[in-house]
Structures are given as structure tokens and as C-alpha cells.
Design a protein around this motif. Sequence first.
Motif, PDB file in Angstrom:
ATOM      1  N   GLN A 174       7.945 -10.245   0.940  1.00  0.00           N
ATOM      2  CA  GLN A 174       8.580 -10.942  -0.170  1.00  0.00           C
ATOM      3  C   GLN A 174      10.072 -10.801   0.056  1.00  0.00           C
ATOM      4  OE1 GLN A 174       7.373 -10.007  -4.107  1.00  0.00           O
ATOM      5  NE2 GLN A 174       5.218 -10.287  -3.680  1.00  0.00           N
ATOM      6  N   ASN A 175      10.802 -11.874  -0.099  1.00  0.00           N
ATOM      7  CA  ASN A 175      12.246 -11.867   0.196  1.00  0.00           C
ATOM      8  C   ASN A 175      12.487 -11.390   1.629  1.00  0.00           C
ATOM      9  OD1 ASN A 175      12.716 -12.645  -2.464  1.00  0.00           O
ATOM     10  ND2 ASN A 175      13.030 -10.550  -3.154  1.00  0.00           N
ATOM     11  N   ARG A 218      10.977  -9.175   3.253  1.00  0.00           N
ATOM     12  CA  ARG A 218      10.852  -7.722   3.398  1.00  0.00           C
ATOM     13  C   ARG A 218       9.475  -7.267   2.946  1.00  0.00           C
ATOM     14  NH1 ARG A 218      15.439  -5.087   0.078  1.00  0.00           N
ATOM     15  NH2 ARG A 218      14.475  -3.250   0.937  1.00  0.00           N
ATOM     16  N   ARG A 219       9.068  -6.133   3.481  1.00  0.00           N
ATOM     17  CA  ARG A 219       7.820  -5.519   3.039  1.00  0.00           C
ATOM     18  C   ARG A 219       8.054  -4.192   2.329  1.00  0.00           C
ATOM     19  NH1 ARG A 219       2.745  -6.596   6.873  1.00  0.00           N
ATOM     20  NH2 ARG A 219       3.170  -8.777   7.259  1.00  0.00           N
ATOM     21  N   VAL A 220       9.182  -3.554   2.580  1.00  0.00           N
ATOM     22  CA  VAL A 220       9.472  -2.252   1.983  1.00  0.00           C
ATOM     23  C   VAL A 220      10.572  -2.411   0.935  1.00  0.00           C
ATOM     24  CG1 VAL A 220      10.244   0.111   2.425  1.00  0.00           C
ATOM     25  CG2 VAL A 220       8.783  -1.056   4.094  1.00  0.00           C
ATOM     26  N   PHE A 221      10.302  -1.860  -0.251  1.00  0.00           N
ATOM     27  CA  PHE A 221      11.245  -1.944  -1.354  1.00  0.00           C
ATOM     28  C   PHE A 221      11.474  -0.543  -1.916  1.00  0.00           C
ATOM     29  CE2 PHE A 221       8.921  -5.890  -1.040  1.00  0.00           C
ATOM     30  CZ  PHE A 221       9.940  -6.829  -1.037  1.00  0.00           C
ATOM     31  N   ALA A 222      12.715  -0.261  -2.272  1.00  0.00           N
ATOM     32  CA  ALA A 222      13.057   1.041  -2.854  1.00  0.00           C
ATOM     33  C   ALA A 222      13.954   0.803  -4.055  1.00  0.00           C
ATOM     34  CB  ALA A 222      13.766   1.914  -1.823  1.00  0.00           C
ATOM     35  N   GLY A 251       0.397  -6.510 -11.826  1.00  0.00           N
ATOM     36  CA  GLY A 251       1.182  -5.841 -10.797  1.00  0.00           C
ATOM     37  C   GLY A 251       2.329  -5.032 -11.372  1.00  0.00           C
ATOM     38  N   VAL A 252       3.298  -4.715 -10.509  1.00  0.00           N
ATOM     39  CA  VAL A 252       4.445  -3.904 -10.918  1.00  0.00           C
ATOM     40  C   VAL A 252       5.744  -4.614 -10.552  1.00  0.00           C
ATOM     41  CG1 VAL A 252       3.185  -1.740 -10.651  1.00  0.00           C
ATOM     42  CG2 VAL A 252       4.555  -2.576  -8.761  1.00  0.00           C
ATOM     43  N   SER A 253       6.805  -4.245 -11.262  1.00  0.00           N
ATOM     44  CA  SER A 253       8.140  -4.748 -10.937  1.00  0.00           C
ATOM     45  C   SER A 253       9.061  -3.558 -10.742  1.00  0.00           C
ATOM     46  CB  SER A 253       8.689  -5.621 -12.065  1.00  0.00           C
ATOM     47  OG  SER A 253       7.897  -6.775 -12.236  1.00  0.00           O
ATOM     48  N   LEU A 254       9.964  -3.710  -9.785  1.00  0.00           N
ATOM     49  CA  LEU A 254      10.973  -2.689  -9.571  1.00  0.00           C
ATOM     50  C   LEU A 254      12.293  -3.363  -9.283  1.00  0.00           C
ATOM     51  CD1 LEU A 254      11.322  -1.494  -6.094  1.00  0.00           C
ATOM     52  CD2 LEU A 254       9.015  -2.202  -6.589  1.00  0.00           C
ATOM     53  N   VAL A 255      13.368  -2.650  -9.567  1.00  0.00           N
ATOM     54  CA  VAL A 255      14.693  -3.157  -9.264  1.00  0.00           C
ATOM     55  C   VAL A 255      15.096  -2.521  -7.936  1.00  0.00           C
ATOM     56  CG1 VAL A 255      17.088  -3.346 -10.025  1.00  0.00           C
ATOM     57  CG2 VAL A 255      15.238  -3.406 -11.706  1.00  0.00           C
ATOM     58  N   ASP A 256      14.971  -3.323  -6.876  1.00  0.00           N
ATOM     59  CA  ASP A 256      15.299  -2.859  -5.536  1.00  0.00           C
ATOM     60  C   ASP A 256      16.808  -2.734  -5.405  1.00  0.00           C
ATOM     61  OD1 ASP A 256      14.232  -2.580  -2.567  1.00  0.00           O
ATOM     62  OD2 ASP A 256      16.032  -3.822  -2.494  1.00  0.00           O
ATOM     63  N   LYS A 265      15.499  -7.393  -8.794  1.00  0.00           N
ATOM     64  CA  LYS A 265      14.158  -7.241  -9.366  1.00  0.00           C
ATOM     65  C   LYS A 265      13.122  -7.978  -8.527  1.00  0.00           C
ATOM     66  CE  LYS A 265      11.671  -7.466 -13.732  1.00  0.00           C
ATOM     67  NZ  LYS A 265      11.755  -7.752 -15.166  1.00  0.00           N
ATOM     68  N   VAL A 266      12.038  -7.262  -8.226  1.00  0.00           N
ATOM     69  CA  VAL A 266      10.949  -7.810  -7.412  1.00  0.00           C
ATOM     70  C   VAL A 266       9.634  -7.494  -8.116  1.00  0.00           C
ATOM     71  CG1 VAL A 266       9.817  -7.712  -5.154  1.00  0.00           C
ATOM     72  CG2 VAL A 266      12.258  -7.303  -5.310  1.00  0.00           C
ATOM     73  N   HIS A 267       8.733  -8.479  -8.166  1.00  0.00           N
ATOM     74  CA  HIS A 267       7.394  -8.266  -8.719  1.00  0.00           C
ATOM     75  C   HIS A 267       6.398  -8.270  -7.566  1.00  0.00           C
ATOM     76  CE1 HIS A 267       4.128  -8.287 -11.610  1.00  0.00           C
ATOM     77  NE2 HIS A 267       3.521  -9.126 -10.789  1.00  0.00           N
ATOM     78  N   ILE A 268       5.532  -7.245  -7.532  1.00  0.00           N
ATOM     79  CA  ILE A 268       4.505  -7.144  -6.495  1.00  0.00           C
ATOM     80  C   ILE A 268       3.147  -7.090  -7.188  1.00  0.00           C
ATOM     81  CG2 ILE A 268       3.673  -5.861  -4.471  1.00  0.00           C
ATOM     82  CD1 ILE A 268       6.546  -6.646  -4.067  1.00  0.00           C
ATOM     83  N   ALA A 269       2.244  -7.986  -6.813  1.00  0.00           N
ATOM     84  CA  ALA A 269       0.895  -7.998  -7.384  1.00  0.00           C
ATOM     85  C   ALA A 269       0.116  -6.782  -6.877  1.00  0.00           C
ATOM     86  CB  ALA A 269       0.174  -9.286  -6.989  1.00  0.00           C
ATOM     87  N   TRP A 270      -0.822  -6.284  -7.683  1.00  0.00           N
ATOM     88  CA  TRP A 270      -1.608  -5.108  -7.298  1.00  0.00           C
ATOM     89  C   TRP A 270      -2.247  -5.284  -5.927  1.00  0.00           C
ATOM     90  CZ3 TRP A 270      -0.414  -0.973  -9.692  1.00  0.00           C
ATOM     91  CH2 TRP A 270      -0.146  -0.959 -11.061  1.00  0.00           C
ATOM     92  N   GLU A 271      -2.813  -6.456  -5.695  1.00  0.00           N
ATOM     93  CA  GLU A 271      -3.525  -6.671  -4.422  1.00  0.00           C
ATOM     94  C   GLU A 271      -2.585  -6.739  -3.223  1.00  0.00           C
ATOM     95  OE1 GLU A 271      -3.104 -10.714  -6.477  1.00  0.00           O
ATOM     96  OE2 GLU A 271      -3.797  -8.733  -7.095  1.00  0.00           O
ATOM     97  N   ASP A 272      -1.281  -6.881  -3.462  1.00  0.00           N
ATOM     98  CA  ASP A 272      -0.305  -6.946  -2.368  1.00  0.00           C
ATOM     99  C   ASP A 272       0.364  -5.602  -2.073  1.00  0.00           C
ATOM    100  OD1 ASP A 272      -0.815  -9.637  -2.032  1.00  0.00           O
ATOM    101  OD2 ASP A 272       0.822 -10.273  -3.333  1.00  0.00           O
ATOM    102  N   ILE A 273      -0.005  -4.551  -2.806  1.00  0.00           N
ATOM    103  CA  ILE A 273       0.592  -3.229  -2.579  1.00  0.00           C
ATOM    104  C   ILE A 273      -0.215  -2.503  -1.502  1.00  0.00           C
ATOM    105  CG2 ILE A 273       1.140  -0.979  -3.578  1.00  0.00           C
ATOM    106  CD1 ILE A 273       1.481  -2.426  -6.286  1.00  0.00           C
TER     107      ILE A 273
END
Length: 173
Positions: A112-113, A115-119, A129-134, A139-147
Amino acid sequence: MKPSIQEIIRQVEEFTTRLVEDEGFELWGAHLLTEARRWVLRVTLECENGISLDDCTRVHRQLSDLLDVHDLIPWRYTLEVSSPGINRPLLRPSHYQRSLGQPIRLQAKVPQNERRVFAGSLCEVEENGVSLVDDEVGKVHIAWEDIASAHVDLPLPFPSKDRQKKKRKSPKA
């Protein structure tokens, strides 16, 4: 026919959950894997007040006896019981919920964007899914099945450089 690894883990989690809850703990995770050509059953426990070495030892003894009686694992293995640690893996939605606001490192199965690794800081845990502010892409949203995997990513305290230099100098007698 030998049961699958997933079936063994499911049964181990079922037995372990009952045992650790009776002790006042939560089963964080159970993994059966090979290391250095031997099988290891790694069980991690969590408690609001933390897990001590005595807690791990007590649960290890009880769980070892329970697993021996029920013979769930059809080959030789080593049982390890520990806490998940400060930078604990996030394995279930409840783990993410408990880690809201904390820095995490997440690896996605699909980019996504580009990239595969987000911190960054975990800001939302939702049904899909979950969202985090990289720190770099926002802000990035990742679906459960994509983690693929995720863990808490707290910075570890290291001594200051001045303190390290002082320790290296040995006093002359």
C-alpha cells in the motif's frame, strides 16, 4: 494419521486457556515450530500486573503435566512459557485494541503506498482492519486479511554515550 499443526495448536490453546485463566492470566499466544531440528511449543502469557519468572515456572509445570496426560503432541518437543515481552506481537484484534495509541510496526501482505512495512501510532481498530499514522506516509488503513505480522514497537532505553564512555574507562589502581 497425525493431526495438523493447526489442530494441535487449537487443542493446546483450549487446554492452556483454561489453565492460565484459573491462575489469573491471559493466554497471549501459542506457537509450535522447529528450531535447530527440534520442536518447540512456545506459550506466552499476559497479566495486567505483568508476568514473573515464578508465574512462568508454575504454569510451565502445570501445563507440562496436562500436556503429558492428554498427549496432544505426537512427537518430542520442548515447552517454553514466557511473557510476550515489551515489543509483543499483535496476534488478535483484542491485542490491537489494547495497543491503541502505542507505536507499532506492521508488515502487510500486499503493498500500500508502494510499501509493505509501516511504523507509527496505532489510531483505530475496526471490524474490517486497523489504521495507523505512519511516520512517513501519514494515516494508513490495513484490512485484517492483509496483515502479515505486527508488533508493538516501543523504543528501548539505551544508556547515553557519556555514560557508556565512563563505564569503558577502568580506574587505575
